[in-house]
Motif scaffolding. Structure first.
Motif, mmCIF file in Angstrom:
data_model
loop_
_atom_site.group_PDB
_atom_site.id
_atom_site.type_symbol
_atom_site.label_atom_id
_atom_site.label_comp_id
_atom_site.label_asym_id
_atom_site.label_seq_id
_atom_site.Cartn_x
_atom_site.Cartn_y
_atom_site.Cartn_z
ATOM 1 N N UNK A 79 -1.934 6.192 9.250
ATOM 2 C CA UNK A 79 -1.269 4.948 8.860
ATOM 3 C C UNK A 79 -1.266 3.982 10.030
ATOM 4 N N UNK A 80 -1.120 2.696 9.718
ATOM 5 C CA UNK A 80 -0.992 1.683 10.762
ATOM 6 C C UNK A 80 -0.328 0.438 10.193
ATOM 7 N N UNK B 122 -9.176 0.385 14.248
ATOM 8 C CA UNK B 122 -9.837 0.717 15.508
ATOM 9 C C UNK B 122 -9.033 0.265 16.730
ATOM 10 N N UNK B 123 -7.858 -0.320 16.544
ATOM 11 C CA UNK B 123 -7.046 -0.713 17.693
ATOM 12 C C UNK B 123 -5.821 0.173 17.862
ATOM 13 N N UNK B 124 -5.247 0.691 16.771
ATOM 14 C CA UNK B 124 -4.082 1.546 16.901
ATOM 15 C C UNK B 124 -3.660 2.120 15.567
ATOM 16 N N UNK B 125 -3.699 3.436 15.442
ATOM 17 C CA UNK B 125 -3.283 4.122 14.217
ATOM 18 C C UNK B 125 -2.462 5.348 14.576
ATOM 19 N N UNK B 126 -1.769 5.910 13.581
ATOM 20 C CA UNK B 126 -0.940 7.088 13.768
ATOM 21 C C UNK B 126 -1.363 8.171 12.783
ATOM 22 N N UNK B 127 -1.497 9.393 13.280
ATOM 23 C CA UNK B 127 -1.850 10.545 12.451
ATOM 24 C C UNK B 127 -0.609 11.408 12.239
ATOM 25 N N UNK B 128 -0.341 11.728 10.969
ATOM 26 C CA UNK B 128 0.811 12.535 10.599
ATOM 27 C C UNK B 128 0.368 13.699 9.711
ATOM 28 N N UNK B 129 1.212 14.713 9.668
ATOM 29 C CA UNK B 129 1.051 15.798 8.695
ATOM 30 C C UNK B 129 2.395 16.035 8.008
ATOM 31 N N UNK B 130 2.357 16.679 6.865
ATOM 32 C CA UNK B 130 3.585 17.032 6.148
ATOM 33 C C UNK B 130 3.366 18.227 5.250
ATOM 34 N N UNK B 131 4.454 18.851 4.832
ATOM 35 C CA UNK B 131 4.410 19.965 3.885
ATOM 36 C C UNK B 131 4.334 19.433 2.462
ATOM 37 N N UNK C 240 4.396 8.964 -2.563
ATOM 38 C CA UNK C 240 4.639 9.897 -1.462
ATOM 39 C C UNK C 240 4.967 9.188 -0.160
ATOM 40 N N UNK C 241 4.212 8.157 0.163
ATOM 41 C CA UNK C 241 4.360 7.480 1.457
ATOM 42 C C UNK C 241 4.378 5.979 1.238
ATOM 43 N N UNK C 242 5.404 5.339 1.768
ATOM 44 C CA UNK C 242 5.545 3.899 1.686
ATOM 45 C C UNK C 242 6.116 3.380 3.000
ATOM 46 N N UNK C 243 5.968 2.086 3.208
ATOM 47 C CA UNK C 243 6.587 1.468 4.376
ATOM 48 C C UNK C 243 5.611 0.975 5.413
ATOM 49 N N UNK C 244 4.500 1.700 5.639
ATOM 50 C CA UNK C 244 3.471 1.218 6.548
ATOM 51 C C UNK C 244 2.611 0.186 5.827
ATOM 52 N N UNK C 245 1.943 -0.657 6.592
ATOM 53 C CA UNK C 245 1.080 -1.663 5.975
ATOM 54 C C UNK C 245 -0.164 -1.034 5.347
ATOM 55 N N UNK D 4 0.841 -1.189 0.000
ATOM 56 C CA UNK D 4 0.000 0.000 0.000
ATOM 57 C C UNK D 4 0.881 1.246 0.000
ATOM 58 N N UNK D 5 0.520 2.200 -0.849
ATOM 59 C CA UNK D 5 1.310 3.422 -1.014
ATOM 60 C C UNK D 5 0.367 4.602 -1.183
ATOM 61 N N UNK D 6 0.705 5.732 -0.560
ATOM 62 C CA UNK D 6 0.009 6.979 -0.874
ATOM 63 C C UNK D 6 0.740 7.623 -2.048
ATOM 64 N N UNK D 7 -0.007 7.897 -3.102
ATOM 65 C CA UNK D 7 0.579 8.495 -4.299
ATOM 66 C C UNK D 7 -0.105 9.821 -4.592
ATOM 67 N N UNK D 8 0.623 10.675 -5.290
ATOM 68 C CA UNK D 8 0.052 11.908 -5.843
ATOM 69 C C UNK D 8 0.019 11.760 -7.361
ATOM 70 N N UNK D 9 -1.091 12.141 -7.958
ATOM 71 C CA UNK D 9 -1.250 12.038 -9.412
ATOM 72 C C UNK D 9 -1.455 13.441 -9.977
ATOM 73 N N UNK D 10 -0.575 13.839 -10.873
ATOM 74 C CA UNK D 10 -0.731 15.113 -11.560
ATOM 75 C C UNK D 10 -1.696 14.897 -12.733
ATOM 76 N N UNK D 11 -2.823 15.564 -12.677
ATOM 77 C CA UNK D 11 -3.891 15.287 -13.633
ATOM 78 C C UNK D 11 -3.465 15.611 -15.061
ATOM 79 N N UNK D 12 -2.771 16.704 -15.259
ATOM 80 C CA UNK D 12 -2.420 17.121 -16.619
ATOM 81 C C UNK D 12 -1.513 16.120 -17.312
#
Length: 660
Positions: free
Chosen positions: A197-198, A205-214, A174-179, A159-167
């Motif tokens: 992520x977790x 519902x048992x344990x997650x982490x909230x992050x922010x980034x620029x 963007x984000x990899x490594x977490x399940x 599982x990966x968070x990706x950014x897609x440039x529409x044009x």
């Protein structure tokens, strides 16, 4: 002149609610979104269109389909999917197509569809947020979760968070490594991103982490941890306010409460302290992507829904004073709000009530509260005299090893204005068990329940230990006790209702889907004389093979539910054997019906086939019905109708002892 009331046995009453009605009415509505001009979009399941999800536009009192028939807005990231459609402020729509699992852009005005991801048999996508260009107002970047099944074994799915440039359609990891990842969201100014992520063995519902980034130029930097803890704190539904404040729900107090982190703050997030609501839930388990139970109206006000005793209520929160106003609107179940408000004092919301099936509403707040229904999920005409009121009941635990505290359920008595039962008789009972098992049955009106109550059956939905909606301690009761406590709670519910003379204890059937289907099988093993029949819908028969075969999202879910920490391997094997119904079919006395989708990847078909085989080997009565083209749940009208007819014949034969 009214027809005279007829006297007939419970379970035999004629009802205007038919199997055709349940199979053909509009399906579930979900995933509501709004644009800056007040247009509302939502997904609507279409049983008569092979169960596909259509995108519907609601504007100025009219509704129209905007997704061509060839497409199905359905995602399968984390297998259960969700958030298959996202709308931009200007009305562009990004959706996941259920056939290809790819992302597409839809222009509702013209029906033009553009594919954004390269065709792939192994990649699945779900869009979690869009950013619009200040210059054009059009979507320029998309945040999405990409799920890679190139290596299909659960441990190898990525599982990966990706950014897609529409044009350019360029996909940037963007984000990899977490399940797992969810709730990746652009801030209002588009220069920040939040995400949840977790990792295994946690569930969301048992344990997650909230992050922010620029965010800048397609890249993330300056990652900052906000809240959450593995195995201890579940953080969910992060949402940016108009002024850049980050809101979210956390269960660190034992209940999912609302928190905020002001923009630019270097301190920790703090709880929004709403006096009297310290022990209610402002969120629910994230089985699906994109849940929304609160919306930021302005930088000073939030509309939020909370659950208490299996019922949702709405409040208007004043963020300047941490005070609130109860809105007293009759939306009590199946709640989903649009993430973006319609105005500074109104929102779009999906939900049902104790007397209404699911509707799309606008909720407007001024000196008075105005709730306007815009679209019904089911357009039926049924007198309210057929509605059986939902009663939230509590009862003591009198069965099983763990008999502490109270348990809860939703009870509906038989209700039909044209009939009464012979004096001195009691109704048969259909015990229903929700799936999950980390889930909850609410008080909202369900036509499927009225199908039974209008025929003279009583229905009870058991919120056994482990259910959501009652706080984390109640959810955690099922840890190490799955397949025991939930079953004993169902048995205790039957004993309570029978001892109170509300049902006939000799005419009790038990039904459930998924984890509820597993509970049905276990109940027939553990309490062979209590139930007169069972209906397991895509239920688990063998826990060992489930742990080996199921998808990544749930591949370690069962461990915490079954095993105490540090349990030796040989003891784990014993638990898997002892709590797998397929090894104890010789204990079953009641006839068993099993309804199963052929293409189920959550609880595969082999589970039902193995159970059928061992039941026959022991000479037990069993019937397995396999539905082609169906997965984990039935979406097509013909299959929904057949499933209901099969169940009704089963209860007539085995509870009412009728010849069918």
């Amino acid at each position: 002149m009214a027809n005279p009331i007829q006297t007939a046995a419970y379970g035999t009453w004629a009802s205007p609610i038919t199997a055709d009605m349940l199979a053909q009415i509009g399906g579930k509505m979900e995933n509501v979104a709004v644009t800056s001009d007040g247009t509302i979009y939502l997904l609507e399941a279409r049983p008569l269109e092979d169960g596909r999800n259509c995108i519907v536009q609601c504007s100025k009192g009219t509704a129209r389909d905007v997704l061509p028939r060839d497409y199905n807005a359905l995602s399968r990231v984390h297998e259960y999917g969700g958030k298959a459609m996202t709308a931009s402020p200007t009305g562009e729509i990004i959706f996941t197509d259920g056939k290809t699992m790819g992302l597409y852009r839809l222009e509702p005005a013209t029906g033009t569809i553009e594919r954004l991801t390269t065709p792939s048999e192994t990649l699945r996508y779900v869009c979690t947020s869009v950013r619009t260009s200040p210059a054009t107002g059009k979507i320029d970047w998309i945040l999405a979760v990409q799920e890679d099944h190139t290596k299909p074994a659960p441990a190898d799915v990525q599982n990966t968070v990706v950014a897609i440039e529409v044009a350019t359609k360029q996909i940037v990891p963007l984000l990899q490594g977490a399940d797992f990842y969810s709730y990746a969201q652009f801030s209002p100014t588009g220069d920040k991103v939040c995400w949840v992520q977790w990792n295994h063995p946690d569930m969301p519902w048992t344990g997650t982490l909230l992050w922010t980034g620029r965010w800048a130029d397609g890249k993330l930097s300056e990652s900052h941890f906000v809240a959450g803890k593995a195995q201890a704190e579940s953080v969910t539904q992060p949402r940016w306010g108009p002024d850049g404040t980050l809101y979210f729900a956390s269960d660190r107090t034992g209940y999912w409460q609302l928190y905020r982190l002001p923009s630019g703050s270097s301190s920790q997030a703090t709880r929004i302290q709403l006096k009297g609501l310290e022990q209610v839930e402002f969120a629910h388990p994230d089985w699906n992507m994109g849940n929304c139970t609160y919306t930021c109206l302005t930088s000073h006000q939030i509309i939020a829904a909370y659950m208490r005793n299996a019922q949702w209520s709405f409040i208007l929160v004043n963020l300047d004073h941490d005070s609130y106003r109860e809105l007293n609107v009759p939306i009590t179940d199946n709640i989903e709000l649009a993430e973006r408000p319609l105005s500074e004092n109104s929102v779009a919301v999906l939900g049902s009530s104790t007397t209404r099936l699911s509707n799309l509403y606008t909720l407007s707040i001024g000196e008075t509260v105005h709730l306007q229904a815009l679209k019904k999920a089911a357009d039926i005409s049924l007198p309210e005299t057929f509605y059986s009121p939902a009663q939230h009941i509590s009862f003591p635990r009198v069965h099983g090893k763990f008999q502490q505290g109270e348990c809860y359920a939703i009870f509906r008595a038989p209700q039909n204005p044209d009939y009464q039962a012979p004096q001195g008789t009691l109704p048969p009972l259909v015990v229903s068990l929700h799936g999950g098992p980390t889930s909850c049955s609410g008080v909202g009106l369900q036509l499927s329940d009225l199908y039974w109550t209008s025929r003279g059956y009583a229905v009870v939905w058991v919120n056994y230990g482990g259910s959501s909606g009652y706080g984390r301690a109640y959810r955690d009761l099922l840890n190490s006790r799955w397949g025991e406590l939930d079953i004993a709670d169902a048995a205790s519910c039957v004993s309570f209702l029978a001892s109170a003379s509300r049902v006939d204890g000799n005419q009790v059937g038990i039904r459930g889907g998924s984890a509820g289907g597993y509970a049905v099988l276990q109940a027939l093993c553990d309490y062979p004389t209590l139930f007169g029949g069972g209906n397991s819908l895509y239920g688990i028969a063998n826990l060992r093979t489930l742990c080996e075969d199921t998808h990544k999202f749930e591949s370690q879910y069962a461990y915490n539910l079954l095993f105490p920490p540090d349990m030796p391997d040989e003891e784990r094997e014993r638990v898997l054997h002892d709590r797998s119904p397929c090894y104890h079919a010789d204990q079953i006395r009641a006839p068993l019906l099993m309804l199963q989708g052929e293409e189920d990847h959550v609880v595969p078909l082999n589970q039902a086939q193995d159970m059928e085989r061992v039941m026959k080997e022991h000479g037990r009565e069993v019937k397995l019905v396999v539905f082609a083209g169906e997965g984990h749940g039935f979406r097509q009208a013909a299959n929904k109708k057949r499933a209901l007819n099969e169940e009704e014949h089963w209860w007539q034969k085995n509870l009412l002892k009728m010849k069918v």
